[in-house]
Design a protein around this motif. Structure first.
Motif, short mmCIF file in Angstrom:
data_model
loop_
_atom_site.label_atom_id
_atom_site.label_comp_id
_atom_site.label_asym_id
_atom_site.label_seq_id
_atom_site.Cartn_x
_atom_site.Cartn_y
_atom_site.Cartn_z
N PRO A 41 0.92 -1.10 0.02
CA PRO A 41 -0.01 0.08 -0.17
C PRO A 41 0.89 1.16 -0.02
CG PRO A 41 -0.60 -1.45 1.90
CD PRO A 41 0.83 -2.04 1.33
N ASN A 42 0.40 2.19 -0.26
CA ASN A 42 0.99 3.74 -0.35
C ASN A 42 1.28 3.87 1.10
OD1 ASN A 42 0.76 4.24 -2.99
ND2 ASN A 42 -1.11 5.39 -2.70
N GLY A 43 2.53 4.16 1.27
CA GLY A 43 3.55 4.26 2.70
C GLY A 43 3.72 3.33 3.39
N ALA A 44 3.97 2.00 2.39
CA ALA A 44 4.43 0.99 3.09
C ALA A 44 6.02 0.79 3.29
CB ALA A 44 3.78 -0.19 2.27
N GLY A 45 6.55 1.66 2.51
CA GLY A 45 7.92 1.52 2.43
C GLY A 45 8.65 1.20 1.06
N LYS A 46 7.80 1.05 0.06
CA LYS A 46 8.38 0.55 -1.30
C LYS A 46 9.39 1.48 -1.86
CE LYS A 46 4.50 0.42 -3.83
NZ LYS A 46 3.77 0.92 -2.67
N THR A 47 9.04 2.82 -1.67
CA THR A 47 9.80 3.93 -2.48
C THR A 47 10.99 4.03 -1.59
OG1 THR A 47 7.75 5.28 -3.08
CG2 THR A 47 9.78 6.51 -2.92
N THR A 48 11.23 3.89 -0.41
CA THR A 48 12.33 4.11 0.41
C THR A 48 13.12 2.90 0.09
OG1 THR A 48 10.88 5.13 2.10
CG2 THR A 48 13.32 4.26 2.54
N LEU A 49 12.68 1.81 -0.08
CA LEU A 49 13.44 0.54 -0.59
C LEU A 49 13.97 0.46 -1.70
CD1 LEU A 49 14.68 -2.04 0.43
CD2 LEU A 49 12.29 -3.21 -0.61
N VAL A 50 13.23 1.16 -2.72
CA VAL A 50 13.59 1.26 -4.24
C VAL A 50 14.88 2.41 -4.42
CG1 VAL A 50 13.18 2.37 -6.56
CG2 VAL A 50 11.56 0.56 -5.33
N ARG A 51 14.60 3.44 -3.56
CA ARG A 51 15.48 4.63 -3.46
C ARG A 51 16.82 4.34 -2.84
NH1 ARG A 51 13.83 9.43 -5.24
NH2 ARG A 51 15.24 10.57 -4.08
N SER A 52 16.72 3.27 -1.87
CA SER A 52 17.96 2.71 -1.30
C SER A 52 18.81 1.98 -2.18
CB SER A 52 17.52 1.95 0.12
OG SER A 52 16.73 2.58 0.93
N GLY A 55 20.56 4.17 -4.68
CA GLY A 55 21.75 4.62 -3.95
C GLY A 55 21.25 6.32 -3.73
N ARG A 56 20.08 6.52 -3.77
CA ARG A 56 19.50 7.63 -3.35
C ARG A 56 19.22 7.95 -1.82
NH1 ARG A 56 18.23 10.64 -7.95
NH2 ARG A 56 19.43 9.74 -9.88
N VAL A 57 19.15 7.04 -1.16
CA VAL A 57 18.57 6.98 0.26
C VAL A 57 19.51 6.11 1.00
CG1 VAL A 57 17.03 6.05 2.18
CG2 VAL A 57 16.15 7.33 0.09
N VAL A 58 20.63 6.68 2.12
CA VAL A 58 21.22 5.82 2.84
C VAL A 58 20.71 5.24 4.02
CG1 VAL A 58 23.28 6.10 4.25
CG2 VAL A 58 23.25 7.36 2.00
N PRO A 59 20.50 3.93 3.75
CA PRO A 59 19.91 3.27 5.11
C PRO A 59 20.49 3.71 6.47
CG PRO A 59 20.13 1.64 3.42
CD PRO A 59 21.00 3.08 3.25
N SER A 70 28.44 -2.09 -3.27
CA SER A 70 27.47 -1.01 -2.47
C SER A 70 27.11 -0.32 -3.39
CB SER A 70 28.18 -0.10 -1.65
OG SER A 70 27.89 0.87 -1.18
N PRO A 71 25.48 0.10 -3.15
CA PRO A 71 24.86 0.98 -4.18
C PRO A 71 25.61 2.50 -4.68
CG PRO A 71 23.31 0.14 -2.44
CD PRO A 71 24.56 -0.14 -1.82
N GLU A 72 26.27 2.85 -3.70
CA GLU A 72 26.84 4.24 -3.75
C GLU A 72 28.17 3.91 -4.59
OE1 GLU A 72 26.31 2.95 -0.53
OE2 GLU A 72 24.55 4.05 -0.07
N SER A 75 30.91 1.73 -9.45
CA SER A 75 30.54 0.26 -10.30
C SER A 75 29.33 -0.05 -10.22
CB SER A 75 31.87 -0.87 -9.66
OG SER A 75 32.91 -0.31 -9.85
N ALA A 76 28.66 0.07 -9.39
CA ALA A 76 27.09 -0.09 -9.12
C ALA A 76 26.44 0.58 -10.36
CB ALA A 76 26.66 0.17 -7.84
N ARG A 77 26.79 1.53 -10.27
CA ARG A 77 25.82 2.39 -11.30
C ARG A 77 26.03 1.91 -12.75
NH1 ARG A 77 27.17 8.69 -12.53
NH2 ARG A 77 28.86 8.03 -13.76
N ALA A 78 27.10 1.35 -13.05
CA ALA A 78 27.20 0.64 -14.33
C ALA A 78 26.40 -0.60 -14.62
CB ALA A 78 28.90 0.13 -14.70
N VAL A 79 26.09 -1.20 -13.51
CA VAL A 79 25.38 -2.31 -13.62
C VAL A 79 23.99 -2.29 -13.19
CG1 VAL A 79 27.60 -4.02 -13.42
CG2 VAL A 79 26.03 -3.17 -11.27
#
Length: 315
Positions: A41-52, A55-59, A70-72, A75-79
């Protein structure tokens, strides 16, 4: 990058915003070549997980790796590829110029960039509209271009965040075909959607997140069996009222009878449709009662979601 590392490995991931836990111990794997649907559901955590993962959110805690990286990590950006829900394009640039720009963001240049642009335009069916400004394209075209912008560097792991929002049925089918081609090419996909039929059609496995936790995961069949069960819902509408003696026999056979007037409605949960439907029809025949309509419905992912979360997917 380890040759044996999972495309995505998440362990006990946590993240809070202003004291509210957006992620509360999320553990999740994405296997090679798998399309994993992330529902909630909206607000369940999907967006935060995807953004993590993007590499846009640091857990705050736990671990997350993309093919062992590591997402940051650069080399991760290339794959990794990311197609956000919002159209992330430059409206005053042409389709070709957008692909050039996003290709450069991903480190492509020279012949590799030119080849990537040609391949992407052909893939999304916009070769003949390559010089048109993006703000003059239809919604479905923009969606396809958005996907191409996120995959021009041919990532091995792809985040697709509601890629069919607001598109017409024809464009949706085109996008489904594109996703199928990505999967056939071995791309591992984390897919979020608000459309249950998409999840059932496209995803090998489903993970349901609610209140920042993964509360269930498995194939659609596994989730149905573990939650609502595998019984099918049978409904029979009759052409006339059912005699009382037949009603009693139908009740003993596990049927519930509703309605009055010109006909009755018979409902039952069946595990062995072939046998149980035949038994019920034989009882109706014995009472000289005709059948106006018969429907048999299998349990759905929507029922699973409602039972597990108590909410509609869009709530």
């Amino acid at each position: 990058m380890s040759a044996t590392a999972l495309p995505l490995a998440i362990r006990d991931l946590s993240k809070s915003f202003d004291g509210r836990k957006a992620l509360d111990g999320v553990t999740l794997d994405l296997s090679p070549g798998e399309t994993l649907g992330l529902l909630g559901p909206n607000g369940a955590g999907k967006t935060t997980l995807v953004r993590s993962v993007a590499g846009r959110v640091v857990p705050d805690g736990g671990s997350l790796s993309i093919l062992g990286l590591s997402p940051e990590d650069d080399s991760a950006r290339a794959v990794r590829g990311w197609v956000p829900q919002e159209i992330a394009l430059y409206p005053l640039l042409s389709a070709r110029e957008n692909l050039w720009t996003f290709g450069r963001y991903q480190g492509l240049a020279g012949g590799a960039l030119d080849a990537g642009i040609r391949k992407s335009l052909d893939w999304i069916g916009l070769s003949d509209r390559a010089e048109d400004k993006t703000d003059r394209l239809s919604g479905g075209m923009k969606r396809r271009l958005n996907i191409a912008a996120g995959t021009i560097h041919e990532p091995r792991v792809l985040l697709l965040d509601e890629p069919t929002v607001g598109v017409d049925p024809q464009s949706r089918e085109r996008i489904y075909a594109m996703i199928g081609e990505l999967k056939a090419g071995g791309v591992s996909i984390l897919y979020t959607t608000h459309y249950m039929e998409e999840a059932e059609r496209l995803c090998d496995r489903i993970a349901i997140i609610d209140n920042g936790r993964i509360i269930a995961s498995g194939t659609t069949e596994e989730l149905i069996r573990k939650s609502v069960g595998a019984k099918q819902a049978l409904t029979i509408d009759t052409t006339a009222p059912i005699p009382s003696e037949i009603r009693e026999r139908l009740s003993r056979a596990g049927a519930t009878l509703l309605g009055d007037g010109e006909g009755d409605r018979l409902q039952a949960s069946v595990e062995d449709p072939a046998t149980q439907i035949r038994q019920l029809l034989e009882l109706l025949h014995a009472g000289h009662v005709g059948v106006r309509d018969l429907t048999l419905k299998s349990p759905t992912l929507e029922q699973v979601f409602l039972q597990l979360t108590g909410r509609e997917l869009r709530e």
